[in-house]
Write a protein that holds these residues in place. Structure first.
Motif, PDB file in Angstrom:
ATOM      1  N   ARG A 246       0.836  -1.206   0.000  1.00 28.46           N
ATOM      2  CA  ARG A 246       0.000   0.000   0.000  1.00 28.46           C
ATOM      3  C   ARG A 246       0.870   1.256   0.000  1.00 28.46           C
ATOM      4  N   ARG A 247       1.921   1.226   0.807  1.00 29.62           N
ATOM      5  CA  ARG A 247       2.807   2.397   0.864  1.00 29.62           C
ATOM      6  C   ARG A 247       3.602   2.537  -0.434  1.00 29.62           C
ATOM      7  N   ARG A 269      16.216   3.177  -2.901  1.00 35.11           N
ATOM      8  CA  ARG A 269      16.677   2.766  -1.575  1.00 35.11           C
ATOM      9  C   ARG A 269      15.493   2.394  -0.686  1.00 35.11           C
ATOM     10  N   LEU A 270      14.426   3.172  -0.750  1.00 38.91           N
ATOM     11  CA  LEU A 270      13.247   2.888   0.065  1.00 38.91           C
ATOM     12  C   LEU A 270      12.624   1.548  -0.305  1.00 38.91           C
ATOM     13  N   LEU A 271      12.626   1.230  -1.589  1.00 39.77           N
ATOM     14  CA  LEU A 271      12.041  -0.028  -2.046  1.00 39.77           C
ATOM     15  C   LEU A 271      12.925  -1.226  -1.740  1.00 39.77           C
ATOM     16  N   ASP A 272      14.215  -0.987  -1.566  1.00 41.55           N
ATOM     17  CA  ASP A 272      15.166  -2.080  -1.379  1.00 41.55           C
ATOM     18  C   ASP A 272      15.523  -2.357   0.070  1.00 41.55           C
ATOM     19  N   GLN A 298       6.506  11.980   3.234  1.00 41.64           N
ATOM     20  CA  GLN A 298       5.722  11.704   4.441  1.00 41.64           C
ATOM     21  C   GLN A 298       4.352  12.372   4.364  1.00 41.64           C
ATOM     22  N   THR A 299       4.290  13.554   3.764  1.00 36.39           N
ATOM     23  CA  THR A 299       2.991  14.227   3.632  1.00 36.39           C
ATOM     24  C   THR A 299       2.055  13.463   2.704  1.00 36.39           C
ATOM     25  N   PHE A 300       2.633  12.692   1.774  1.00 34.77           N
ATOM     26  CA  PHE A 300       1.819  11.863   0.882  1.00 34.77           C
ATOM     27  C   PHE A 300       1.491  10.508   1.510  1.00 34.77           C
ATOM     28  N   GLU A 301       1.953  10.274   2.739  1.00 37.31           N
ATOM     29  CA  GLU A 301       1.789   8.993   3.432  1.00 37.31           C
ATOM     30  C   GLU A 301       2.409   7.851   2.638  1.00 37.31           C
ATOM     31  N   ALA A 302       3.460   8.168   1.893  1.00 39.16           N
ATOM     32  CA  ALA A 302       4.176   7.154   1.121  1.00 39.16           C
ATOM     33  C   ALA A 302       5.314   6.542   1.915  1.00 39.16           C
ATOM     34  N   VAL A 303       5.802   7.248   2.922  1.00 36.50           N
ATOM     35  CA  VAL A 303       6.836   6.725   3.814  1.00 36.50           C
ATOM     36  C   VAL A 303       6.449   7.042   5.255  1.00 36.50           C
ATOM     37  N   ARG A 304       7.107   6.366   6.171  1.00 30.53           N
ATOM     38  CA  ARG A 304       6.947   6.628   7.598  1.00 30.53           C
ATOM     39  C   ARG A 304       8.285   7.037   8.186  1.00 30.53           C
ATOM     40  N   LEU A 314      15.034   8.278  10.490  1.00 32.95           N
ATOM     41  CA  LEU A 314      15.070   7.149   9.580  1.00 32.95           C
ATOM     42  C   LEU A 314      13.716   7.008   8.923  1.00 32.95           C
ATOM     43  N   TYR A 315      13.711   6.810   7.617  1.00 36.03           N
ATOM     44  CA  TYR A 315      12.456   6.700   6.868  1.00 36.03           C
ATOM     45  C   TYR A 315      12.371   5.341   6.174  1.00 36.03           C
ATOM     46  N   GLY A 316      11.147   4.850   6.047  1.00 32.97           N
ATOM     47  CA  GLY A 316      10.937   3.582   5.360  1.00 32.97           C
ATOM     48  C   GLY A 316       9.495   3.431   4.951  1.00 32.97           C
ATOM     49  N   LEU A 317       9.231   2.424   4.103  1.00 32.10           N
ATOM     50  CA  LEU A 317       7.853   2.136   3.683  1.00 32.10           C
ATOM     51  C   LEU A 317       7.025   1.679   4.875  1.00 32.10           C
TER      52      LEU A 317
END
Length: 317
Positions: A246-247, A269-272, A298-304, A314-317
């Motif tokens: 979903r993310r 990088r986020l996908l891997d 983060q504003t698109f709620e695509a990462v946390r 630290l950011y990730g899906l």
């Protein structure tokens, strides 16, 4: 507008774990255990073979969950946040410490094809904090024999774990690491999916009604426990995959809106991976630009944001 170089693709549908493929209480006999694990692994197999764009992130998130239990088995107390910090905030090429090295072993498992030789076993054992052993060659041969043998995959995984602990009772961490590797070899998965260690302290590995002592490799009910743990772990893995998908879908939708030069590298990088530091710096992306990119995603709620801090994020899906 400078757009990311590549938009990640997400499969339109993912396999769903049937409710009847998950045990809803203690499993009292081997036939039921085999039924659950066969149904659950069969469902998970569809996801593993589809190899979605975000499969790397999914496997590394599962590796982190296994590492948390492995660290506990090693007598340490680090949870997910501390393990992430040890790994991602260390200097480039720096020592992540004992707990971070255990995480490194499971990350290594999740990132490469399911094969191992004596040299690789020596390296993994060092990461797991085990004393050197001169029998890695024999152990590698045993892995190959079990992978090529006629035992069903869950029983082959149980067999390698029991073999390791019988030979070296202090090497239970390595036993669980190898169990997932042998499972992947038997199922012909392109890369292992870390599942078993995450269930170490669940009811799957508790005797009696699920609240007794922990069932260890070699114990009488161990094969049944491995089957139940794999069924539960496969269900947990699929639920995690649905959340990540979903993310990733939101990330794909947000990609055309990104202005940062080099955004495609950060997205890859986020996908891997499980997480990406806000201080990411690449040839085409400065640290300042990376930080703004992650905040926008983060504003698109695509990462946390995974650390809960105002700095060293630290950011990730």
């Amino acid at each position: 507008m400078i757009r990311a170089s590549q938009q990640p693709a997400v499969p339109p549908a993912l396999p769903r774990m049937p409710a009847w493929a998950q045990p809803d209480g203690p499993v009292a006999n081997d036939v039921d255990a085999a039924f659950y694990t066969g149904a659950a692994l069969g469902t998970l197999d569809g996801l593993v073979r589809s190899e979605p764009e975000w499969a790397g992130s999914w496997r590394q998130r599962l590796a982190l969950k296994c590492a948390v239990a492995a660290v506990r088995l090693a007598g340490r107390s680090e949870e997910e946040a501390a393990l992430r910090d040890a790994w991602y905030l260390r200097p480039s090429g720096g020592d992540p410490g004992p707990a971070g090295s255990i995480l490194g072993a499971w990350r290594y498992l999740a990132s490469r094809p399911p094969a191992i030789d004596a040299e690789g076993l020596a390296q993994v054992s060092e990461w797991l904090g085990l004393r050197p052993d001169g029998a890695y060659g024999k152990l590698a041969e045993t892995v190959e024999e079990l992978a090529a043998g006629d035992r069903p995959a869950p029983l082959a995984a149980a067999a390698i774990a029991s073999y390791v602990v019988a030979r070296r009772p202090d090497a239970e961490l390595l036993a669980w690491w190898l169990a997932d590797l042998v499972l992947a070899r038997k199922l012909r998965w392109p890369r292992p999916v870390p599942l078993l260690a995450a269930q170490l302290y669940s009811s799957a590995f508790r005797s009696g009604d699920g609240r007794g002592k922990r069932v260890r490799p070699g114990d009488p009910a161990f094969e049944r426990a491995v089957c139940v743990a794999l069924a539960v772990g496969a269900g947990d893995g699929l639920r995690l995959a649905l959340d990540i998908a979903r993310r990733a879908d939101r990330l794909a939708a947000a990609t055309p809106k990104l202005r940062a030069k080099g955004a495609g590298e950060a997205i890859r990088r986020l996908l891997d991976d499980d997480a990406v530091p806000s201080s990411l710096s690449t040839r085409n992306l400065s640290r300042f630009a990376a930080r703004r990119l992650f905040e926008r995603l983060q504003t698109f709620e695509a990462v946390r944001e995974l650390s809960g801090r105002a700095s060293f994020r630290l950011y990730g899906l």
